[in-house]
Scaffold this active site. Structure first.
Site, mmCIF file in Angstrom:
data_model
loop_
_atom_site.group_PDB
_atom_site.id
_atom_site.type_symbol
_atom_site.label_atom_id
_atom_site.label_comp_id
_atom_site.label_asym_id
_atom_site.label_seq_id
_atom_site.Cartn_x
_atom_site.Cartn_y
_atom_site.Cartn_z
ATOM 1 N N HIS A 21 0.852 -1.193 0.000
ATOM 2 C CA HIS A 21 0.000 0.000 0.000
ATOM 3 C C HIS A 21 0.889 1.244 0.000
ATOM 4 C CE1 HIS A 21 -4.082 -1.684 1.478
ATOM 5 N NE2 HIS A 21 -3.325 -2.704 1.104
ATOM 6 N N ASP A 128 -5.474 6.287 2.794
ATOM 7 C CA ASP A 128 -5.753 4.902 2.407
ATOM 8 C C ASP A 128 -7.159 4.548 2.908
ATOM 9 O OD1 ASP A 128 -3.827 2.170 1.800
ATOM 10 O OD2 ASP A 128 -5.786 1.854 2.718
ATOM 11 N N ALA A 357 13.412 -8.059 -4.668
ATOM 12 C CA ALA A 357 13.797 -7.961 -6.080
ATOM 13 C C ALA A 357 13.607 -6.536 -6.592
ATOM 14 C CB ALA A 357 12.922 -8.897 -6.907
ATOM 15 N N THR A 379 1.743 -5.340 -9.030
ATOM 16 C CA THR A 379 2.485 -6.155 -9.988
ATOM 17 C C THR A 379 1.718 -6.265 -11.302
ATOM 18 O OG1 THR A 379 3.538 -7.367 -8.206
ATOM 19 C CG2 THR A 379 3.524 -8.431 -10.367
ATOM 20 N N GLU A 382 2.239 -3.028 -13.108
ATOM 21 C CA GLU A 382 3.658 -2.887 -13.495
ATOM 22 C C GLU A 382 3.980 -3.790 -14.694
ATOM 23 O OE1 GLU A 382 5.650 -3.699 -9.774
ATOM 24 O OE2 GLU A 382 4.660 -1.980 -8.849
HETATM 25 N N1 UDP Z 1 8.013 -5.784 -5.026
HETATM 26 C C1 UDP Z 1 9.348 -5.574 -5.336
HETATM 27 N N2 UDP Z 1 10.250 -6.548 -5.036
HETATM 28 C C2 UDP Z 1 9.885 -7.726 -4.471
HETATM 29 C C3 UDP Z 1 8.511 -7.951 -4.186
HETATM 30 C C4 UDP Z 1 7.607 -6.970 -4.477
HETATM 31 O O1 UDP Z 1 9.718 -4.515 -5.852
HETATM 32 O O2 UDP Z 1 10.746 -8.569 -4.224
HETATM 33 C C5 UDP Z 1 7.051 -4.713 -5.265
HETATM 34 C C6 UDP Z 1 6.312 -4.856 -6.570
HETATM 35 O O3 UDP Z 1 6.998 -4.176 -7.600
HETATM 36 C C7 UDP Z 1 4.974 -4.222 -6.234
HETATM 37 C C8 UDP Z 1 4.785 -4.530 -4.748
HETATM 38 O O4 UDP Z 1 6.067 -4.778 -4.239
HETATM 39 O O5 UDP Z 1 5.045 -2.837 -6.409
HETATM 40 C C9 UDP Z 1 3.907 -5.735 -4.489
HETATM 41 O O6 UDP Z 1 2.585 -5.338 -4.596
HETATM 42 P P1 UDP Z 1 1.441 -6.245 -5.203
HETATM 43 O O7 UDP Z 1 0.186 -5.419 -5.159
HETATM 44 O O8 UDP Z 1 1.813 -6.745 -6.515
HETATM 45 O O9 UDP Z 1 1.346 -7.502 -4.266
HETATM 46 P P2 UDP Z 1 1.244 -7.716 -2.667
HETATM 47 O O10 UDP Z 1 2.594 -7.492 -2.144
HETATM 48 O O11 UDP Z 1 0.228 -6.740 -2.137
HETATM 49 O O12 UDP Z 1 0.790 -9.129 -2.549
#
Ligand code: UDP
Length: 498
Positions: A21, A128, A357, A379, A382
C-alpha cells in the site's frame, strides 16, 4: 489575482502500514509534488519510512520538491511486539499479524493530534481506505478527504456488485460458475473463488462495510490505473457508486523514471543484484520468465517443490523471487532449495532472488518474456506498463477478480487454474498447483503460437496506452491536474467563507 497562500496547497497522504500500500501511495504523493507544485507530507511510522525515504529525499534535495514525512511512534511494546515489527508483509509471522493490526488501530489519536494541530493548515487529506475515520476528521476540518484505493477500479466494481446483488447466495454449489451481476462485461466466477468477507460476516467483512460507507462519503477516490485500461469500469464506478473517481496511473511508470528510483523502490537501499543483471543481459529477448508472488506471500515446501520442478522442466529460463516459510520443514526446505539453486546455476537456466527484487528494473529488461504473478494490483499494472503477458496465479484478497480482468477482459493472461480463494498465508499442502499445470500455462504464454503472439500484441498495445496516459494531454495527466485544481478551488471557497 490569488494571494500566494490561497494558491498554495498542503496535502497530507496517509498510507496503510503494508509495503504494497505504501509503495504506490508514495509514488502518487510524489506525483502531486512533481506535477502540481503541491506541498506534501506523508504520515508513516518510523519502521516504515525506510521503504521510501530515499526517493523523497532525492525529490527534495535534487529536484526541490516540497515533500516530507511526519513520523508516528508505533506502539510495539503496548501490543506485545518486538520493536520494528510494524508492517504487513511476508516477514511477519502470521501469529503476529493481529497484533500489528492492533498497533495500527492505536495510531488514530497520534494522527488526529497532528491533523488538528493549530499550525498545520491542511487543505486536503488523501487517506488509504483502511483509515475510514479520516472522513470525519476531514469533515471537521472542512476539507476534502480523498480515498486512495490500493486496487483496481475493476475489483471495486466487482465488490460493489456482490454487495448490492448478493448473487453468490443465489447459487446452489460452490463449484458452479455464475455471472457477476451488472458489470460492463459478462464474467463468470465460482463461489469458491470469492473472498471470505464477501461470503460470510466476519471482522474483515465488517471493516469492508465501513470502508465502503466512508468511501462513498468521501470527496472522491483515486486509483493507480489509467483510462485506456479500465475506462469502462471507471464510468461504471462513477455511476454505481455515485462518487467521483480519478485514475492517476500507472504511478510506478510515472514517478520512477530514473534508474536510481526504480532500483530502490520499496526498499531501504539500492538492491545489489549486479550478478542478476549480468545474467539477464546475457539472455535473448523475451526468453526469460519472471516468477514472483509479491511482498506478502510465502508458500509451504510442497508448493515450492512443484514450482521448482515446473521451472526446471520448462524450455525457458527463469528468475524466481523465493520466499520460504519458517516452518518445521526448514531443514528440508533449505536442502531442497539449495540443491535446486545449485543445479540451475550450473545449467545457467535460472536465477533465484532470496530478498527484495528490483522488480521494475527486471520487468523492463528486454530478456523478460512473461511473468508468473499472484495478481497483486501493483504487480499487475507494473507488468502491463511493460507489455508483459501473464501466467495468473491468484491467491488471496481481490486477486481472483484481477484474474477475470487480465484473462477475460484484457485477454493478456493464461490462468494456472487455481480453484479456491485462501486467506493470506493460509495455504496448505492440499491446495497445491501441480507442476504440469504450471508448465502448461508457462508454455502457453512463452511459446510462439498464434494465441501467444496475439496476447503479446494486446499487452504491448496496453503498454503504449500506459505511456500515453502519463504524458501532457494523456488521461492520467489531465485527471491529476483537474483534481489538484478542484482541491485548489475548494480551498478558495473555504477561504472566502462559502
Ligand atoms: N516488489 C518488489 N520486489 C519484491 C517484491 C515486491 O519490488 O521482491 C514490489 C512490486 O513491484 C509491487 C509490490 O512490491 O510494487 C507488491 O505489490 P502487489 O500489489 O503486486 O502484491 P502484494 O505485495 O500486495 O501481494
Amino acid at each position: 489575482m490569488l494571494s500566494h497562500e490561497a494558491n498554495s496547497l498542503k496535502v497530507i497522504f496517509i498510507p496503510f502500514i503494508a509495503t504494497s500500500h505504501i509503495i504506490p501511495m508514495v509514488d502518487m504523493a510524489r506525483l502531486f509534488a512533481i506535477h502540481g507544485g503541491v506541498d506534501i507530507t506523508i504520515i508513516t511510522t518510523a519502521g516504515n519510512i525506510g521503504i521510501f525515504q530515499n526517493s523523497i529525499n532525492r525529490d527534495f534535495s535534487n529536484h526541490g520538491r516540497s515533500i516530507k514525512t511526519h513520523i508516528l511512534e508505533f506502539p510495539a511494546e503496548k501490543v506485545g511486539l518486538p520493536v520494528g515489527i510494524e508492517t504487513f508483509n511476508a516477514d511477519i509471522p502470521p501469529y503476529m499479524a493481529s497484533k500489528v493490526l492492533e498497533g495500527f488501530e492505536m495510531l488514530q489519536p497520534q494522527i488526529e493530534n497532528y491533523l488538528f494541530g493549530e499550525t498545520l493548515e491542511v487543505d486536503c487529506i488523501v487517506s488509504d481506505s483502511f483509515y475510514p475515520w479520516t472522513v470525519e476528521v476531514a469533515s471537521k476540518l472542512g476539507i476534502p478527504r480523498i480515498v486512495f484505493c490500493p486496487t483496481s477500479i475493476f475489483s471495486r466494481c466487482v465488490e460493489l456488485s456482490f454487495e448490492q446483488d448478493q448473487t453468490h447466495t443465489k447459487v446452489d454449489s460452490d463449484y458452479d460458475k455464475f455471472t457477476i451481476f451488472g458489470l460492463p462485461h459478462k464474467l463468470e466466477i465460482t463461489r469458491l473463488q470469492l473472498p471470505d468477507w464477501i461470503k460470510e460476516t466476519n471482522r474483515f467483512g465488517e471493516r469492508m462495510k465501513v470502508i465502503n460507507d466512508t468511501t462513498s462519503r468521501s470527496y472522491g477516490a483515486v486509483f493507480n490505473s489509467f483510462y485506456d485500461l479500465e475506462g469502462a469500469y471507471e464510468e461504471h464506478y462513477k455511476n454505481v457508486f455515485g462518487t467521483k473517481c480519478w485514475s492517476l496511473g500507472p504511478v510506478s511508470l510515472w514517478a520512477n523514471q530514473d534508474v536510481s528510483y526504480k532500483a530502490e523502490r520499496g526498499h531501504k537501499k539500492v538492491v545489489q543484484e549486479d550478478g542478476l543483471f549480468k545474467w539477464l543481459n546475457s539472455k535473448k529477448e523475451n526468453s526469460v520468465i519472471y516468477v514472483s508472488f509479491g511482498s506478502m506471500n510465502k508458500f509451504p515446501l510442497p508448493q515450492l517443490i512443484e514450482i521448482a520442478h515446473a521451472l526446471e522442466a520448462s524450455s525457458h529460463d527463469f528468475i524466481w523471487v523465493v520466499r520460504t516459510k519458517n516452518t518445521n520443514d526448514k531443514e528440508l526446505e533449505q536442502g531442497f532449495m539449495e540443491e535446486f539453486e545449485k543445479r540451475v546455476k550450473e545449467s545457467n537456466k535460472g536465477y533465484l532472488i532470496w530478498g527484495w527484487a528490483p522488480q521494475l528494473l527486471i520487468l523492463e529488461n528486454k530478456a523478460i518474456g512473461a511473468i508468473v504473478t499472484h495478481l497483486g494490483w501493483n504487480t499487475t499494472i507494473e507488468s502491463i506498463n511493460v507489455g508483459l503477458p501473464m501466467v495468473t496465479w491468484p491467491l488471496f484478497s481481490e486477486q481472483f477478480f484481477h484474474e477475470k480482468l487480465v484473462v477475460d477482459v484484457l485477454r493478456i493472461g493464461v490462468s494456472v487454474g487455481v480453484r479456491e480463494w485462501r486467506n493470506w498465508n493460509q495455504f496448505t499442502s492440499e491446495d497445491l498447483v501441480k507442476r504440469e499445470d504450471i508448465g502448461k500455462a508457462i508454455g502457453l504464454v512463452m511459446e510462439n503460437g498464434k494465441e501467444a503472439e496475439e496476447m503479446r500484441l494486446r499487452a504491448k498495445g496496453l503498454s503504449d496506452d500506459a505511456k500515453k496516459a502519463i504524458l501532457v494531454g494523456g488521461s492520467s495527466y489531465a485527471n491529476l491536474r483537474q483534481l489538484i485544481e478542484e482541491v485548489r478551488a475548494l480551498k478558495l471557497q473555504r477561504l472566502n467563507g462559502n
